[in-house]
Design an enzyme around this catalytic site. Structure first.
Site, PDB file in Angstrom:
ATOM      1  N   GLU A  33       0.863  -1.194   0.000  1.00 52.71           N
ATOM      2  CA  GLU A  33       0.000   0.000   0.000  1.00 52.71           C
ATOM      3  C   GLU A  33       0.891   1.233   0.000  1.00 52.71           C
ATOM      4  N   GLY A  39      -6.720   0.452   3.986  1.00 53.93           N
ATOM      5  CA  GLY A  39      -8.173   0.616   3.833  1.00 53.93           C
ATOM      6  C   GLY A  39      -8.594   1.307   2.553  1.00 53.93           C
ATOM      7  N   GLY A  40      -7.636   1.928   1.834  1.00 53.62           N
ATOM      8  CA  GLY A  40      -7.951   2.498   0.521  1.00 53.62           C
ATOM      9  C   GLY A  40      -8.920   3.661   0.569  1.00 53.62           C
ATOM     10  N   CYS A  42     -12.167   3.637   0.335  1.00 49.41           N
ATOM     11  CA  CYS A  42     -13.380   3.417   1.124  1.00 49.41           C
ATOM     12  C   CYS A  42     -13.212   3.842   2.581  1.00 49.41           C
ATOM     13  N   LYS A  51     -20.046   8.529   5.534  1.00 45.46           N
ATOM     14  CA  LYS A  51     -21.175   8.113   6.382  1.00 45.46           C
ATOM     15  C   LYS A  51     -21.073   8.770   7.755  1.00 45.46           C
ATOM     16  N   GLY A 143      -7.660   0.401  -7.288  1.00 54.07           N
ATOM     17  CA  GLY A 143      -8.798   1.282  -7.091  1.00 54.07           C
ATOM     18  C   GLY A 143      -8.977   2.386  -8.110  1.00 54.07           C
ATOM     19  N   LEU A 185     -24.985  13.791  -4.227  1.00 59.43           N
ATOM     20  CA  LEU A 185     -26.176  13.877  -3.378  1.00 59.43           C
ATOM     21  C   LEU A 185     -25.834  13.620  -1.912  1.00 59.43           C
ATOM     22  N   VAL A 236     -22.203  21.116 -17.791  1.00 56.38           N
ATOM     23  CA  VAL A 236     -21.317  22.218 -17.399  1.00 56.38           C
ATOM     24  C   VAL A 236     -20.300  22.459 -18.514  1.00 56.38           C
ATOM     25  N   HIS A 444     -43.757  -6.631  13.385  1.00 53.57           N
ATOM     26  CA  HIS A 444     -44.528  -5.385  13.418  1.00 53.57           C
ATOM     27  C   HIS A 444     -44.212  -4.628  14.702  1.00 53.57           C
TER      28      HIS A 444
HETATM   29  P1  FAD Z   1      -9.550   1.530  -3.316  1.00 57.66           P
HETATM   30  O1  FAD Z   1     -10.384   1.537  -2.110  1.00 57.66           O
HETATM   31  O2  FAD Z   1      -9.507   2.753  -4.156  1.00 57.66           O
HETATM   32  O3  FAD Z   1      -8.087   1.152  -2.823  1.00 57.66           O
HETATM   33  C1  FAD Z   1      -6.998   1.139  -3.694  1.00 57.66           C
HETATM   34  C2  FAD Z   1      -5.742   1.285  -2.875  1.00 57.66           C
HETATM   35  O4  FAD Z   1      -4.618   1.014  -3.716  1.00 57.66           O
HETATM   36  C3  FAD Z   1      -5.512   2.687  -2.324  1.00 57.66           C
HETATM   37  O5  FAD Z   1      -5.258   2.629  -0.959  1.00 57.66           O
HETATM   38  C4  FAD Z   1      -4.285   3.196  -3.093  1.00 57.66           C
HETATM   39  O6  FAD Z   1      -3.466   4.047  -2.320  1.00 57.66           O
HETATM   40  C5  FAD Z   1      -3.553   1.896  -3.375  1.00 57.66           C
HETATM   41  N1  FAD Z   1      -2.643   1.960  -4.511  1.00 57.66           N
HETATM   42  C6  FAD Z   1      -2.905   2.444  -5.754  1.00 57.66           C
HETATM   43  N2  FAD Z   1      -1.826   2.267  -6.559  1.00 57.66           N
HETATM   44  C7  FAD Z   1      -0.865   1.672  -5.797  1.00 57.66           C
HETATM   45  C8  FAD Z   1       0.436   1.232  -6.061  1.00 57.66           C
HETATM   46  N3  FAD Z   1       0.995   1.306  -7.273  1.00 57.66           N
HETATM   47  N4  FAD Z   1       1.139   0.674  -5.037  1.00 57.66           N
HETATM   48  C9  FAD Z   1       0.594   0.548  -3.807  1.00 57.66           C
HETATM   49  N5  FAD Z   1      -0.666   0.936  -3.507  1.00 57.66           N
HETATM   50  C10 FAD Z   1      -1.383   1.482  -4.500  1.00 57.66           C
HETATM   51  N6  FAD Z   1     -18.741   2.329  -1.975  1.00 57.66           N
HETATM   52  C11 FAD Z   1     -19.682   1.635  -1.302  1.00 57.66           C
HETATM   53  O7  FAD Z   1     -19.876   0.446  -1.568  1.00 57.66           O
HETATM   54  N7  FAD Z   1     -20.419   2.225  -0.309  1.00 57.66           N
HETATM   55  C12 FAD Z   1     -20.266   3.526   0.009  1.00 57.66           C
HETATM   56  O8  FAD Z   1     -20.948   4.038   0.890  1.00 57.66           O
HETATM   57  C13 FAD Z   1     -19.300   4.287  -0.703  1.00 57.66           C
HETATM   58  N8  FAD Z   1     -19.102   5.582  -0.411  1.00 57.66           N
HETATM   59  C14 FAD Z   1     -18.143   6.293  -1.080  1.00 57.66           C
HETATM   60  C15 FAD Z   1     -17.978   7.630  -0.782  1.00 57.66           C
HETATM   61  C16 FAD Z   1     -17.023   8.375  -1.437  1.00 57.66           C
HETATM   62  C17 FAD Z   1     -16.861   9.830  -1.108  1.00 57.66           C
HETATM   63  C18 FAD Z   1     -16.187   7.740  -2.410  1.00 57.66           C
HETATM   64  C19 FAD Z   1     -15.120   8.517  -3.100  1.00 57.66           C
HETATM   65  C20 FAD Z   1     -16.356   6.406  -2.717  1.00 57.66           C
HETATM   66  C21 FAD Z   1     -17.334   5.669  -2.059  1.00 57.66           C
HETATM   67  N9  FAD Z   1     -17.562   4.326  -2.357  1.00 57.66           N
HETATM   68  C22 FAD Z   1     -18.538   3.626  -1.691  1.00 57.66           C
HETATM   69  C23 FAD Z   1     -16.770   3.616  -3.379  1.00 57.66           C
HETATM   70  C24 FAD Z   1     -15.677   2.764  -2.699  1.00 57.66           C
HETATM   71  O9  FAD Z   1     -14.855   3.608  -1.926  1.00 57.66           O
HETATM   72  C25 FAD Z   1     -14.852   2.050  -3.753  1.00 57.66           C
HETATM   73  O10 FAD Z   1     -15.713   1.309  -4.596  1.00 57.66           O
HETATM   74  C26 FAD Z   1     -13.873   1.090  -3.090  1.00 57.66           C
HETATM   75  O11 FAD Z   1     -13.001   1.783  -2.235  1.00 57.66           O
HETATM   76  C27 FAD Z   1     -13.060   0.344  -4.143  1.00 57.66           C
HETATM   77  O12 FAD Z   1     -12.179  -0.514  -3.513  1.00 57.66           O
HETATM   78  P2  FAD Z   1     -10.811  -0.971  -4.186  1.00 57.66           P
HETATM   79  O13 FAD Z   1     -10.201  -1.920  -3.216  1.00 57.66           O
HETATM   80  O14 FAD Z   1     -11.058  -1.425  -5.566  1.00 57.66           O
HETATM   81  O15 FAD Z   1      -9.926   0.354  -4.311  1.00 57.66           O
HETATM   82  P1  NAD Z   2     -21.795   8.807 -10.367  1.00 58.23           P
HETATM   83  O1  NAD Z   2     -21.526   8.064 -11.603  1.00 58.23           O
HETATM   84  O2  NAD Z   2     -22.657   8.196  -9.308  1.00 58.23           O
HETATM   85  O3  NAD Z   2     -22.466  10.212 -10.705  1.00 58.23           O
HETATM   86  C1  NAD Z   2     -21.894  11.117 -11.587  1.00 58.23           C
HETATM   87  C2  NAD Z   2     -22.994  11.998 -12.118  1.00 58.23           C
HETATM   88  O4  NAD Z   2     -22.400  13.075 -12.822  1.00 58.23           O
HETATM   89  C3  NAD Z   2     -23.931  11.264 -13.077  1.00 58.23           C
HETATM   90  O5  NAD Z   2     -25.256  11.447 -12.667  1.00 58.23           O
HETATM   91  C4  NAD Z   2     -23.612  11.936 -14.418  1.00 58.23           C
HETATM   92  O6  NAD Z   2     -24.735  11.969 -15.273  1.00 58.23           O
HETATM   93  C5  NAD Z   2     -23.171  13.323 -13.972  1.00 58.23           C
HETATM   94  N1  NAD Z   2     -22.334  14.043 -14.943  1.00 58.23           N
HETATM   95  C6  NAD Z   2     -21.336  13.535 -15.706  1.00 58.23           C
HETATM   96  N2  NAD Z   2     -20.801  14.516 -16.484  1.00 58.23           N
HETATM   97  C7  NAD Z   2     -21.477  15.664 -16.196  1.00 58.23           C
HETATM   98  C8  NAD Z   2     -21.393  17.015 -16.664  1.00 58.23           C
HETATM   99  N3  NAD Z   2     -20.514  17.358 -17.593  1.00 58.23           N
HETATM  100  N4  NAD Z   2     -22.232  17.938 -16.145  1.00 58.23           N
HETATM  101  C9  NAD Z   2     -23.141  17.573 -15.203  1.00 58.23           C
HETATM  102  N5  NAD Z   2     -23.264  16.312 -14.725  1.00 58.23           N
HETATM  103  C10 NAD Z   2     -22.437  15.364 -15.202  1.00 58.23           C
HETATM  104  O7  NAD Z   2     -20.353   9.192  -9.789  1.00 58.23           O
HETATM  105  P2  NAD Z   2     -19.930   9.835  -8.393  1.00 58.23           P
HETATM  106  O8  NAD Z   2     -21.111  10.339  -7.664  1.00 58.23           O
HETATM  107  O9  NAD Z   2     -18.806  10.736  -8.697  1.00 58.23           O
HETATM  108  O10 NAD Z   2     -19.378   8.578  -7.635  1.00 58.23           O
HETATM  109  C11 NAD Z   2     -18.260   7.842  -8.163  1.00 58.23           C
HETATM  110  C12 NAD Z   2     -18.351   6.396  -7.794  1.00 58.23           C
HETATM  111  O11 NAD Z   2     -18.191   6.210  -6.397  1.00 58.23           O
HETATM  112  C13 NAD Z   2     -19.673   5.810  -8.194  1.00 58.23           C
HETATM  113  O12 NAD Z   2     -19.438   4.819  -9.156  1.00 58.23           O
HETATM  114  C14 NAD Z   2     -20.235   5.204  -6.969  1.00 58.23           C
HETATM  115  O13 NAD Z   2     -20.593   3.874  -7.178  1.00 58.23           O
HETATM  116  C15 NAD Z   2     -19.129   5.285  -5.933  1.00 58.23           C
HETATM  117  N6  NAD Z   2     -19.763   5.767  -4.691  1.00 58.23           N
HETATM  118  C16 NAD Z   2     -20.657   4.965  -4.076  1.00 58.23           C
HETATM  119  C17 NAD Z   2     -21.315   5.404  -2.958  1.00 58.23           C
HETATM  120  C18 NAD Z   2     -22.302   4.514  -2.311  1.00 58.23           C
HETATM  121  O14 NAD Z   2     -22.292   3.328  -2.595  1.00 58.23           O
HETATM  122  N7  NAD Z   2     -23.166   5.017  -1.453  1.00 58.23           N
HETATM  123  C19 NAD Z   2     -21.096   6.668  -2.465  1.00 58.23           C
HETATM  124  C20 NAD Z   2     -20.189   7.488  -3.136  1.00 58.23           C
HETATM  125  C21 NAD Z   2     -19.524   7.012  -4.245  1.00 58.23           C
END
Ligand code: FAD
Ligand code: NAD
Length: 466
Positions: A33, A39-40, A42, A51, A143, A185, A236, A444
């Site tokens: 890492e 933990g990446g 997430c 959350k 990721g 959102l 945009v 219920h």
């Molecule tokens: P990541 O979690 O992105 O982890 C990748 C890791 O690899 C990172 O730690 C990075 O530093 C490391 N890495 C990269 N390149 C290298 C390298 N060359 N050498 C060593 N380490 C490296 N998903 C949900 O299911 N529920 C949610 O509520 C949710 N909320 C989210 C809210 C936000 C604001 C965001 C941005 C995302 C959210 N997601 C949610 C999406 C979720 O975070 C990702 O789908 C998930 O983290 C993907 O897991 P991953 O293991 O593929 O990669």
């Molecule tokens: P998203 O794909 O959910 O939403 C991006 C939105 O931007 C879409 O509705 C798209 O139509 C819009 N968009 C794209 N280009 C645009 C433009 N030029 N002008 C205006 N609107 C435009 O992506 P996100 O919200 O950035 O989230 C990224 C990823 O992270 C998602 O794939 C999601 O699965 C993951 N994530 C998951 C959770 C969760 O599971 N609760 C929470 C956060 C993020």
């Protein structure tokens, strides 16, 4: 040089789960890492911190808007943003430390540094010390990172991504969110609750456009009630900063009309891109697709047979639990097992309030595929539990095959539906009919009764309570 059965690059939910499962199955495992915490995305800047802020801001909103109707008088309620953000960080710290503990418990060697391929069985790690390890198999779990639009300069100060939005120094006066998807959102609602004016500019004609249309409509209605503004069907075209003021230009793609918004903060939430920087994929000839995602076959194997890839860096939903399932799948394949993932049964959740949750096919997808289906819907407002808590927005909708009654999709908006969707997943995993759900006893009063009622509506159009 240390040698391993498996090296996992990236410690997000995909990578750390893959590493644990490999270790459980008796493989000598390394986890690499680049950051100092595991933990990446997430755990550090995604699921968990967002959350935590959603929960904190929800408590505040309840205190100022809803306590009174419950007969609770608290006087002047204030929030302290710095403390709220510090609490979020402490939740993150405890959670990432937990992963460290799990690595130790499973005897996984953790290397901090950037992993890059030297060849198909050797990985260079550039960290405090530069070293090389040998691995029979490697799992790429690197990721994703936020994407942007080509003309936007993310300055990380006022023109920001989700990462910065999780630690703002102040509540924006006017936050413009580009993208009405999950991140826009969830984080838009956090700052709306804390007093910001929030405008969401979305390219499509509905928010959360990949979910069922009924969910988009219901969430939009609730957000509008909460005074969030929307510019739907707006692409945009420019984001320009002048001091603390930002001008966002957009074009209505239906009417061709240009509009402008002024804001002090802009959150760019238009999706995420696969992250492979620094991996040196070329050294081993690993193929990526036109969007930069690592190409894999149905066993999540890349074109180099001992290298696999999982999670956000490959095709499919960018979700933590999808990455986890894939981590487990690859570990079990490496152990000679025959695991399987049904991608249709990976649930999707939006953690706004009301929450939004889905599994299976949407009504739009069934129509497009020409599947004959029935739909049963039940409103949360008809539940005693919802009235007791005051959470009356939303519904549960069940889509079932017209002939066989098999459940094809479950779509929900409402209180605690993020947890409730597990019933839909379980039902679909066991290929239940809507009648199976309708005949199950649901405690219920609970929100889960809406699932039974929607199933009754889908089966025989005979819900009891409406
Ligand atoms: P990541 O979690 O992105 O982890 C990748 C890791 O690899 C990172 O730690 C990075 O530093 C490391 N890495 C990269 N390149 C290298 C390298 N060359 N050498 C060593 N380490 C490296 N998903 C949900 O299911 N529920 C949610 O509520 C949710 N909320 C989210 C809210 C936000 C604001 C965001 C941005 C995302 C959210 N997601 C949610 C999406 C979720 O975070 C990702 O789908 C998930 O983290 C993907 O897991 P991953 O293991 O593929 O990669
Ligand atoms: P998203 O794909 O959910 O939403 C991006 C939105 O931007 C879409 O509705 C798209 O139509 C819009 N968009 C794209 N280009 C645009 C433009 N030029 N002008 C205006 N609107 C435009 O992506 P996100 O919200 O950035 O989230 C990224 C990823 O992270 C998602 O794939 C999601 O699965 C993951 N994530 C998951 C959770 C969760 O599971 N609760 C929470 C956060 C993020």
């Amino acid at each position: 040089m240390s040698s391993y059965d498996v090296a996992v690059i990236g410690s997000g939910p995909g990578g750390y789960v893959a590493a644990i499962r490999c270790a459980q199955l008796g493989m000598k495992t390394a986890l690499i890492e680049k950051y100092s915490t595991l933990g990446g995305t997430c755990l550090n800047v995604g699921c968990i911190p967002s959350k935590a802020l959603l929960d904190s801001s929800h408590h505040y909103e309840d205190a100022i808007k809803h306590f009174e109707e419950h007969g609770i008088e608290v006087g002047d309620v204030k929030f302290n943003l710095e403390k709220m953000i510090a609490r979020k960080q402490s939740v993150v710290d405890v959670t990432t430390k937990g992963i460290e503990f799990l690595m130790g418990k499973n005897e996984i060697d953790v290397y901090q540094g950037v992993g890059s391929f030297k060849d198909a069985t050797h990985i260079d790690i550039a960290g405090e010390k530069n070293l090389t390890i040998e691995a029979k198999n490697t799992i790429i779990a690197t990721g994703s990172k936020p994407s942007t639009l080509p003309f936007i300069n993310i300055d990380k100060e006022r023109i920001i991504t989700s990462t910065e939005a999780l630690k703002l120094p102040e509540v924006p006066k006017h936050l413009v969110v580009i993208g009405g998807g999950v991140i826009g959102l969830e984080l838009g609602q956090v700052y709306k609750r804390l007093g910001a004016e929030v405008t969401v500019v979305e390219y499509m004609d509905r928010i959360i456009p990949t979910m069922d249309g009924a969910q988009s409509k219901e969430l939009l209605k609730v957000f509008k009630k909460q005074k969030v503004k929307f510019a739907l069907s707006h692409g945009v075209t420019a984001v320009e900063r002048d001091g603390d003021e930002i001008t966002i230009k957009a074009t209505n793609n239906k009417k061709g009309v240009d509009v402008e918004f002024k804001a002090d903060y802009v959150l760019v939430a238009v999706g995420r891109r696969a992250y492979t920087d620094g991996l040196n994929l070329d050294a081993v000839g690993i193929k990526t697709d036109e969007r930069g995602k690592v190409e894999v076959n149905e066993h999540l194997q890349t074109n180099v047979s001992n290298i696999y890839a999982i999670g956000d860096v490959i095709k499919g939903a960018m979700l933590a639990h999808k990455a986890e399932e894939e981590g487990t799948l690859v570990a079990e394949i490496l152990a000679g097992q025959k695991p399987h993932i049904d991608y249709n049964l990976i649930p999707g959740v939006v953690y706004t309030w009301p929450e939004v949750a889905s599994v299976g096919k949407t009504e739009e997808q069934l129509k497009e595929a020409g599947v004959a289906y029935k739909s049963g819907q039940f409103p949360m407002r008809a539940l005693g539990r919802s009235r007791a808590s005051g959470d009356t927005d939303g519904f549960v909708k069940i889509l079932a095959d017209k002939e066989t009654d098999e459940v094809l999709g479950v779509h929900m908006v409402g209180a605690r539906v993020a947890d409730l969707i597990a019933e839909g997943v379980t039902a679909m995993e066991f290929r239940a009919s809507a009648e199976d759900i309708a005949r199950m006893s649901h405690a219920h009063p609970t929100y889960a009764e809406a699932v039974k009622e929607a199933a009754l509506a889908a089966t025989e159009d005979r819900p009891i309570h409406i």
